[in-house]
Design a protein around this motif. Structure first.
Motif, short mmCIF file in Angstrom:
data_model
loop_
_atom_site.label_atom_id
_atom_site.label_comp_id
_atom_site.label_asym_id
_atom_site.label_seq_id
_atom_site.Cartn_x
_atom_site.Cartn_y
_atom_site.Cartn_z
N ARG A 123 0.89 -1.17 0.00
CA ARG A 123 0.00 0.00 0.00
C ARG A 123 0.92 1.21 0.00
O ARG A 123 1.83 1.31 0.83
CB ARG A 123 -0.89 0.00 1.24
N VAL A 124 0.67 2.11 -0.92
CA VAL A 124 1.46 3.32 -1.05
C VAL A 124 0.48 4.49 -0.92
O VAL A 124 -0.57 4.49 -1.55
CB VAL A 124 2.20 3.36 -2.41
N GLU A 125 0.82 5.44 -0.05
CA GLU A 125 -0.08 6.56 0.22
C GLU A 125 0.57 7.88 -0.19
O GLU A 125 1.77 8.05 -0.01
CB GLU A 125 -0.42 6.63 1.71
N ARG A 126 -0.26 8.77 -0.72
CA ARG A 126 0.22 10.12 -1.04
C ARG A 126 -0.04 11.01 0.16
O ARG A 126 -1.17 11.26 0.54
CB ARG A 126 -0.48 10.68 -2.28
N TRP A 127 1.04 11.48 0.76
CA TRP A 127 0.96 12.30 1.95
C TRP A 127 1.00 13.76 1.56
O TRP A 127 1.14 14.12 0.39
CB TRP A 127 2.10 11.95 2.89
N ASP A 128 0.90 14.64 2.56
CA ASP A 128 0.95 16.07 2.32
C ASP A 128 2.17 16.42 1.47
O ASP A 128 3.24 15.85 1.66
CB ASP A 128 1.01 16.84 3.64
N GLY A 129 2.00 17.33 0.59
CA GLY A 129 3.10 17.72 -0.29
C GLY A 129 3.23 16.84 -1.52
O GLY A 129 4.12 17.03 -2.33
N GLY A 130 2.36 15.85 -1.65
CA GLY A 130 2.37 15.00 -2.84
C GLY A 130 3.36 13.86 -2.79
O GLY A 130 3.54 13.13 -3.76
N ARG A 131 4.02 13.66 -1.65
CA ARG A 131 5.02 12.60 -1.51
C ARG A 131 4.34 11.25 -1.29
O ARG A 131 3.45 11.13 -0.45
CB ARG A 131 5.90 12.94 -0.32
N TRP A 132 4.76 10.25 -2.04
CA TRP A 132 4.23 8.91 -1.90
C TRP A 132 5.10 8.11 -0.94
O TRP A 132 6.33 8.16 -1.02
CB TRP A 132 4.15 8.21 -3.25
N MET A 133 4.46 7.37 -0.02
CA MET A 133 5.17 6.57 0.98
C MET A 133 4.58 5.16 1.01
O MET A 133 3.36 4.99 0.98
CB MET A 133 5.01 7.17 2.38
N VAL A 134 5.45 4.16 1.10
CA VAL A 134 5.01 2.78 1.27
C VAL A 134 4.66 2.60 2.74
O VAL A 134 5.50 2.80 3.61
CB VAL A 134 6.11 1.78 0.85
N THR A 135 3.38 2.27 3.01
CA THR A 135 2.93 2.17 4.40
C THR A 135 2.63 0.73 4.82
O THR A 135 2.57 0.45 6.01
CB THR A 135 1.69 3.04 4.64
N GLN A 136 2.41 -0.15 3.87
CA GLN A 136 2.21 -1.56 4.17
C GLN A 136 2.93 -2.37 3.09
O GLN A 136 2.91 -2.00 1.92
CB GLN A 136 0.73 -1.96 4.15
N TYR A 137 3.54 -3.47 3.53
CA TYR A 137 4.19 -4.37 2.60
C TYR A 137 3.90 -5.79 3.05
O TYR A 137 4.11 -6.12 4.23
CB TYR A 137 5.71 -4.14 2.57
N THR A 138 3.36 -6.61 2.14
CA THR A 138 3.00 -7.97 2.48
C THR A 138 3.53 -8.94 1.44
O THR A 138 3.08 -8.91 0.28
CB THR A 138 1.47 -8.13 2.56
N PRO A 139 4.50 -9.77 1.80
CA PRO A 139 4.94 -10.82 0.88
C PRO A 139 3.93 -11.97 0.93
O PRO A 139 3.39 -12.28 1.99
CB PRO A 139 6.29 -11.25 1.44
N HIS A 140 3.68 -12.56 -0.20
CA HIS A 140 2.74 -13.68 -0.30
C HIS A 140 3.51 -14.89 -0.82
O HIS A 140 3.42 -15.24 -2.00
CB HIS A 140 1.58 -13.35 -1.23
N GLY A 141 4.29 -15.51 0.05
CA GLY A 141 5.13 -16.63 -0.34
C GLY A 141 4.36 -17.82 -0.89
O GLY A 141 4.93 -18.67 -1.56
N ASP A 142 3.05 -17.85 -0.65
CA ASP A 142 2.23 -18.96 -1.16
C ASP A 142 1.64 -18.66 -2.54
O ASP A 142 0.98 -19.50 -3.12
CB ASP A 142 1.11 -19.26 -0.18
N ARG A 143 1.88 -17.46 -3.07
CA ARG A 143 1.35 -17.07 -4.38
C ARG A 143 2.51 -16.92 -5.37
O ARG A 143 3.19 -15.91 -5.40
CB ARG A 143 0.61 -15.74 -4.29
N THR A 144 2.71 -17.92 -6.19
CA THR A 144 3.78 -17.85 -7.16
C THR A 144 3.37 -16.96 -8.33
O THR A 144 2.19 -16.70 -8.55
CB THR A 144 4.15 -19.25 -7.67
N CYS A 145 4.37 -16.52 -9.07
CA CYS A 145 4.09 -15.69 -10.23
C CYS A 145 5.09 -16.01 -11.33
O CYS A 145 6.02 -16.75 -11.14
CB CYS A 145 4.16 -14.21 -9.87
#
Length: 145
Positions: A123-145
Motif C-alpha cells: 500500500r502506497v499513500e500520497r501524503w501532504d506535499g504529494g510525496r508517496w510513501m510505502v505504508t504496508q508491505y506484504t509478501p505472499h510466499g504462497d502465491r507464485t508468479c
C-alpha cells in the motif's frame, strides 16, 4: 492538453516503491538500516516489517547479497480518498538473491519449499506535499508468479 493525472500519480507511487527497495537492499546487504534511507520511502507497518527483518538478520548474523528481481505494477489507485492510495503488486524473483553468514561468507540455501518467484503487495499513500510513501508491505510466499 495536460498529461493524464492518474498516469502521473501511478508513476510517482511506483517510483516510491522502487526507491524503497533500493534503500532496503542497501540495508539488507549489511543487516543494518544505517546509511540507507528507508524512512524516506517507507513508514508505518512497512517500515516496522523491514526493521524486524533487519533485527532478525543481525541476531542471526546474516546479510543478503545479489539482487532481488522485481516486476511491480500499480494495480489499484484511489485519488479521491482522504489519503490517496495505490496498491502495488510485485513479483519478487529470488534467482540472483543470496543470504550469507556475515562472519564466514558461507551461502545459506533457501528452504526447499520457498518459491523462487512469488507475489507481494504494498500500500502506497500520497501524503501532504504529494510525496508517496510505502505504508504496508506484504509478501505472499504462497502465491507464485
Amino acid at each position: 492538453m495536460p498529461a493524464d493525472p492518474q498516469a502521473a500519480e501511478r508513476a510517482r507511487a511506483l517510483a516510491a516503491y522502487r526507491a524503497m527497495w533500493v534503500e532496503q537492499m542497501k540495508a539488507y546487504g549489511k543487516a543494518s538500516e544505517q546509511g540507507a534511507e528507508l524512512t524516506r520511502y517507507a513508514s508505518l507497518d512497512a517500515l516496522a516489517t523491514f526493521r524486524l527483518d533487519l533485527a532478525h538478520m543481525r541476531r542471526s548474523g546474516v546479510v543478503a547479497t545479489g539482487s532481488l528481481g522485481h516486476t511491480p505494477k500499480v494495480t489499484a489507485l484511489d485519488l479521491h480518498a482522504s489519503t490517496p492510495t495505490a496498491t502495488v503488486t510485485d513479483c519478487l524473483d529470488l534467482a540472483h538473491w543470496q543470504e550469507k553468514h556475515l562472519k564466514t561468507g558461507q551461502a545459506i540455501a533457501l528452504p526447499s519449499d520457498q518459491p523462487r518467484r512469488y507475489q507481494a503487495t504494498a500500500r502506497v499513500e500520497r501524503w501532504d506535499g504529494g510525496r508517496w510513501m510505502v505504508t504496508q508491505y506484504t509478501p505472499h510466499g504462497d502465491r507464485t508468479c
